[in-house]
Design a protein around this motif. Sequence first.
Motif: not given
Length: 158
Positions: A60-63, A100-104, A109-119
């Motif tokens: 969780a902290y790494f993510t 796997a549950i933790c990853r999901n 919980r990630l902000p929308a901008g950090r979920r996917r790299g925006v290019l």
Amino acid sequence: MLPSRQIPPPAVVNPGSPVVVGGVRGEADDDALVADARRGDAEAFALLYYRYKLDVWNLAYFTLRDHHEAEDGAQETFLKAYRSLGQYRRKDSVRPWLLAICRNVCVDRLPAGRRRGVLSLDGSVSATRTRPGRWPPTCGRASGARARRPWRCCPSPG
């Protein structure tokens, strides 16, 4: 005397060492602990929690890269795991299931901008085009017939 819902923390939490929580040995098999937790044994789930809380928190902290968010994510992970004990398959190990549950949970919980790299493609496309309507761009060393076939001016990969 503690109420029956509260579980005292174990004295030893190191992985691989025997942990005793309310008389349940920490060396018990994960599948047996999950089976006991399904039957309502809170101490068995508490032992799973103490066994894997550090792994879940680290992921969780790494993510999430935030101490407080990681704690919230780890707590939500174990809450979701407890609610979905019936979906646990014995052929899997408990640790990958929890991670796997933790990853999901962390991805949610990630902000929308950090979920996917925006290019931004606009800046890179306009910088590489030499003239409007001309594609693909040349490498800058081509002229005349080479400019119409830009791949010929570049060195071969070989």
